[in-house]
Design a protein around this motif. Structure first.
Motif, PDB file in Angstrom:
ATOM      1  N   GLU A 263       8.137  -2.299  -2.912  1.00 28.49           N
ATOM      2  CA  GLU A 263       7.170  -1.566  -3.727  1.00 28.49           C
ATOM      3  C   GLU A 263       6.932  -0.199  -3.098  1.00 28.49           C
TER       4      GLU A 263
ATOM      5  N   ARG B 290      -1.707   1.836  -2.066  1.00 30.87           N
ATOM      6  CA  ARG B 290      -1.898   2.147  -3.486  1.00 30.87           C
ATOM      7  C   ARG B 290      -0.519   2.370  -4.108  1.00 30.87           C
TER       8      ARG B 290
ATOM      9  N   ASP C 216       1.874   2.415  -9.728  1.00 32.68           N
ATOM     10  CA  ASP C 216       1.268   2.045 -11.012  1.00 32.68           C
ATOM     11  C   ASP C 216      -0.201   1.653 -10.851  1.00 32.68           C
ATOM     12  N   TRP C 217      -0.849   2.117  -9.756  1.00 36.42           N
ATOM     13  CA  TRP C 217      -2.270   1.943  -9.469  1.00 36.42           C
ATOM     14  C   TRP C 217      -2.638   0.540  -9.016  1.00 36.42           C
ATOM     15  N   ARG C 218      -1.670  -0.321  -8.817  1.00 32.62           N
ATOM     16  CA  ARG C 218      -1.982  -1.604  -8.200  1.00 32.62           C
ATOM     17  C   ARG C 218      -2.228  -1.403  -6.706  1.00 32.62           C
ATOM     18  N   ARG C 219      -2.869  -2.376  -6.074  1.00 33.31           N
ATOM     19  CA  ARG C 219      -3.133  -2.323  -4.638  1.00 33.31           C
ATOM     20  C   ARG C 219      -2.423  -3.481  -3.944  1.00 33.31           C
ATOM     21  N   LEU C 220      -1.660  -3.143  -2.914  1.00 36.07           N
ATOM     22  CA  LEU C 220      -0.963  -4.141  -2.107  1.00 36.07           C
ATOM     23  C   LEU C 220      -1.665  -4.212  -0.760  1.00 36.07           C
TER      24      LEU C 220
END
Length: 374
Positions: free
Chosen positions: A220, A235, A238-242
């Motif tokens: 990612e 961040r 696609d604005w997801r948080r890992l």
């Protein structure tokens, strides 16, 4: 005007008829009522005194308005408790509560001072600058060190507060003397926490990652948004948080696109026919790169990187100031080059060829058996 001594004597006679708890409550409330305006006057005088001082002292005085008022109330209650009739047990319990409150307020003020010092130090660096390598370096170091220092202050505050209790202190000494096995079990149980704390110190010193670094983890792509004392928040595009533990960046490989600088070289691959005009494509690439503000003016190159039986692999290299601009520049180069080939050199687009071998090509036949010319 009535005599002041008479008023005091009358108030003392009234208090003598009240229960001990009511008398103590009235005296404590009266002391707090006197302390509040005194604190306001002292606080305003202190603000005027530090008005010409550095930003740190002005911010510290402003941020410790609440703790200083609570501390003065604790002192007032402690003084008032010596003038009222309290049993020995109640007096000991009250003094213990006041001592713990004072230790807690001291730790609170120390943590506030650390936060103010960190914020003031980081104000000279801008993360939104074009070349923000130095800013990301200092932000990462200071944020991790601040959290470690606040954690240490919290541990010391809790330890000092517990040491004020005589029974807890005795139990602690006895456990320390005979808890070899218990200490081993506790160490094993806290191994993940301790390993993350150690990993945080390693990251602060060696800095394999920094705040706002562009990284690829777990296949990612994203930016390092936050580094805490136990985990890292990435961040994604696609604005997801890992969310990953700190030990991940010490024990596992990952890609850091902005380790030594924000500039990147992006690659674009095209598969074209063998008749494609490579020299003209090279000139067109330079023209496209010069026409877009995404290119930083450093690297632009086109090479035939491979040739197969039906197509040629053309690799184009262009540089940009940071990772997002490199991605956008690659898309612009790809679209513009394909559009130009379609309009100017359609023969350069990949195609499949078929050749009939023999004197009589089978060709295609209609339903009535007549042969269709190729």
């Amino acid at each position: 005007m009535p005599d002041l001594n008479a008023l005091i004597g009358r108030a003392a006679s009234v208090l003598a008829y009240l229960p001990w708890w009511a008398e103590s409550l009235i005296v404590i409330v009266a002391c707090c009522a006197v302390v509040m305006p005194l604190h306001g006057v002292a606080y305003r005088a202190l603000k005027r005194a530090v008005a010409s001082k550095s930003l740190f002292w002005r911010s510290l005085v402003s941020r410790t308005h609440g703790p200083s008022r609570l501390g003065l109330i604790v002192v007032a209650i402690s003084i008032a408790s010596t003038t009222v009739h309290l049993s020995w047990e109640v007096r000991i319990a009250l003094n213990q509560i006041l001592l713990v409150a004072f230790v807690t307020l001291t730790g609170w003020c120390c943590a506030t001072a650390l936060h103010i010092a960190t914020v003031i130090y980081l104000r000279r660096f801008k993360l939104d600058a074009e070349d923000n390598l130095l800013a990301r370096k200092h932000f990462t170091q200071m944020r991790i060190l601040e959290r470690a220092a606040v954690t240490l202050v919290g541990l010391i505050t809790v330890s000092v507060a517990l040491m004020t209790f005589e029974p807890v202190r005795q139990y602690g000494v006895s456990l320390l003397a005979s808890a070899g096995a218990a200490g081993l079990i506790l160490g094993l149980a806290m191994q993940p926490v301790l390993s993350n704390l150690v990993a945080g110190i390693q990251i602060a010193i060696t800095q394999p990652i920094r705040i706002e670094d562009a990284v690829i983890v777990e296949n990612e792509w994203g930016w390092v948004e936050e580094i805490t004392s136990t985990y890292v928040v990435v961040r994604l595009w696609d604005w997801r948080r890992l969310v990953l533990p700190l030990t991940y960046f010490i024990q596992k490989p990952f890609q850091n696109w902005t380790r030594d600088g924000a500039s990147l070289i992006g690659s674009v691959f095209l598969y074209v026919d063998h008749r494609a005009p490579v020299a003209q494509m090279r000139e067109k690439l330079s023209e496209i790169a010069a026409a877009t503000p995404l290119w930083d003016g450093k690297v632009v190159n086109l090479q035939v990187s491979d040739a197969k039986e039906s197509t040629m692999e053309v690799r184009m290299l262009v540089s940009a100031r940071n990772a997002p601009q490199a991605w956008d520049l690659r898309c612009v180069i790809r679209e513009a080059m394909i559009t130009w080939l379609q309009a100017e050199h359609p023969e350069a687009l990949p195609r499949h060829r078929t050749e009939w071998v023999g004197s009589e090509e089978p060709g295609l036949r209609r339903a009535d058996g007549q042969r269709i010319a190729a």
